[in-house]
Motif scaffolding. Sequence first.
Motif, short mmCIF file in Angstrom:
data_model
loop_
_atom_site.label_atom_id
_atom_site.label_comp_id
_atom_site.label_asym_id
_atom_site.label_seq_id
_atom_site.Cartn_x
_atom_site.Cartn_y
_atom_site.Cartn_z
N CYS A 1 -0.12 4.31 2.15
CA CYS A 1 0.46 3.84 0.32
C CYS A 1 1.53 4.15 0.04
CB CYS A 1 -0.94 4.33 -0.89
SG CYS A 1 -2.12 3.33 -0.44
N HIS B 1 -2.22 -2.53 5.85
CA HIS B 1 -2.57 -2.43 4.94
C HIS B 1 -2.39 -3.28 4.06
CE1 HIS B 1 -2.44 1.41 3.14
NE2 HIS B 1 -2.02 1.08 1.76
N CYS C 1 -5.51 -3.11 1.49
CA CYS C 1 -5.14 -2.21 0.15
C CYS C 1 -5.32 -2.94 -0.95
CB CYS C 1 -4.12 -0.90 0.52
SG CYS C 1 -4.00 0.37 -1.58
N CYS D 1 -1.83 -1.57 -3.18
CA CYS D 1 -0.60 -2.23 -2.91
C CYS D 1 -0.36 -3.47 -2.06
CB CYS D 1 -0.38 -2.17 -1.14
SG CYS D 1 -0.33 -0.12 -0.87
ZN ZN Z 1 -2.19 1.32 -0.04
#
Ligand code: ZN
Length: 81
Positions: free
Chosen positions: A3, A29, A33, A36
């Motif tokens: 992150c 990612h 996530c 994000c």
């Molecule tokens: Zn993240």
Amino acid sequence: MNCERVNEVLFLFVDNEMEEELIDPFRDHTEVCPYCSRRVNYTRRFLLLVRQCCGRRSAPEGLRLRILSSMPHRKAAERYH
Ligand SMILES: [Zn+2]
């Protein structure tokens, strides 16, 4: 990529200025996530708005920082690691 790293290179991604080798890890990612990925969408909309309003290619640094600090705190994402 984590992150913190995503946070550092977020604007490069949205601006299409990201180095080639960072794009895949970045996408990997943000796909897993939610924090994000929300941030990417938020930043993309923000930059679009800035360009429409000001005709600038990218957001002034002070404004970036203000936007970034107004986002949800990173602690919220820690459980996704
Ligand atoms: Zn993240």
